[in-house]
Design a protein around this motif. Structure first.
Motif, short mmCIF file in Angstrom:
data_model
loop_
_atom_site.label_atom_id
_atom_site.label_comp_id
_atom_site.label_asym_id
_atom_site.label_seq_id
_atom_site.Cartn_x
_atom_site.Cartn_y
_atom_site.Cartn_z
N THR A 19 41.52 -31.26 60.15
CA THR A 19 41.64 -30.64 58.83
C THR A 19 40.98 -29.26 58.77
O THR A 19 41.26 -28.48 57.86
CB THR A 19 40.98 -31.52 57.75
N ASP A 26 43.41 -27.96 51.42
CA ASP A 26 44.79 -28.46 51.42
C ASP A 26 45.03 -29.45 52.55
O ASP A 26 45.79 -30.41 52.41
CB ASP A 26 45.79 -27.30 51.49
N HIS A 27 44.35 -29.22 53.69
CA HIS A 27 44.49 -30.15 54.80
C HIS A 27 43.76 -31.47 54.53
O HIS A 27 44.22 -32.54 54.94
CB HIS A 27 43.96 -29.52 56.09
N GLU A 49 52.40 -31.79 56.00
CA GLU A 49 52.13 -32.37 54.69
C GLU A 49 51.45 -31.37 53.77
O GLU A 49 51.65 -31.39 52.55
CB GLU A 49 51.24 -33.61 54.85
N ALA A 50 50.65 -30.47 54.36
CA ALA A 50 49.91 -29.49 53.56
C ALA A 50 50.76 -28.29 53.16
O ALA A 50 50.37 -27.50 52.31
CB ALA A 50 48.68 -29.01 54.33
N ILE A 69 49.63 -33.32 59.52
CA ILE A 69 48.77 -32.82 58.45
C ILE A 69 49.24 -31.44 58.00
O ILE A 69 49.33 -31.16 56.79
CB ILE A 69 47.30 -32.76 58.91
N GLU A 74 43.42 -32.76 51.56
CA GLU A 74 44.29 -33.47 50.61
C GLU A 74 45.48 -34.08 51.35
O GLU A 74 45.93 -35.19 51.03
CB GLU A 74 44.77 -32.50 49.54
N ALA A 75 46.00 -33.34 52.34
CA ALA A 75 47.12 -33.86 53.14
C ALA A 75 46.69 -35.11 53.91
O ALA A 75 47.44 -36.08 54.01
CB ALA A 75 47.62 -32.79 54.11
#
Length: 217
Positions: free
Chosen positions: A122, A127-128, A208-209, A205, A130-131
């Motif tokens: 991350t 944002d990572h 997704e981010a 990740i 949260e992903a």
């Protein structure tokens, strides 16, 4: 749950819990300290870290406890045995037991190395993070992360076995230095293999981010 740990945090933890005790042991031993004294003093670092973490977070550091237990076992073996080969073999107990603990955790809901991988994947980015949270429950994502514990666990167990076999088959003068070489070399290979294995999770990740484009209705 998010974490602000830098990506270097897992390596720092490993240094304190494994590399530092080993370094203290070998350093004191080279200065002429007895095996018992060297093992006892090398356990100060993981003991202090365990007590500090428990006082701060009310949690126990699994790897630090493993190192402590290993030191105690090694001290007992040193105290009751005068066998030089046994003294060399006991040095491999730390990585061997650690490997078993990591490997067993891979079959539980919370593999040990999954938490250690998070800062690497991350990079501390919101944002990572949260992903990562959104990917929890994704079977493929969790399988990739769990694979890291398999690699570290099996790797440490094999490395430990190689050193034990060497302790009882090779000349003592050879194993005094070769044991350390095997550990450092194995650790490097395991770390690289685990890093390559985790790349897929990193890509998941990042994907997704990635901001989703808004589609007009």
């Amino acid at each position: 749950m998010t974490t602000n740990q830098p990506a270097s945090a897992p390596l720092k933890n490993l240094a304190i819990e494994i590399a530092v005790p080993l370094g203290v042991y070998y350093g004191l031993h080279s200065l002429g300290a007895s095996d018992f004294t060297a093992l006892a003093l090398s356990g100060v670092f993981p003991l202090a870290r365990t007590l500090y973490q428990f006082a701060k977070d009310r949690t126990l550091n699994g790897l630090a406890i493993v190192v402590l237990v290993t030191n105690v076992v090694g001290m007992l073996l040193t105290f009751v045995s005068g066998d030089t080969r046994m003294m060399i073999a006991k040095d491999s107990l730390g990585s061997g037991i650690t490997g078993l603990v990591i490997l067993i955790s891979a079959f539980t809901a919370q593999p040990i190395m999954t938490k250690a991988l998070r800062p690497f994947l991350t990079h501390g980015k919101a944002d990572h993070e949260e992903a990562w949270e959104r990917l929890q429950g994704n079977r493929r994502f969790e399988t990739v992360l769990r694979r890291g514990s398999y690699i570290w666990g099996v790797g440490f167990v094999l490395e430990s076995a190689a050193r034990v076999i060497g302790a009882f088959t090779l000349p003592v003068t050879t194993m005094v230095w070769l044991s350390t070489v095997i550990f450092v070399g194995s650790f490097t290979v395991i770390m690289l293999a685990a890093g390559l294995s985790a790349k897929e999770a990193g890509k998941m990740i990042a994907e997704e981010a990635r901001p989703r484009e808004l589609v007009a209705a």
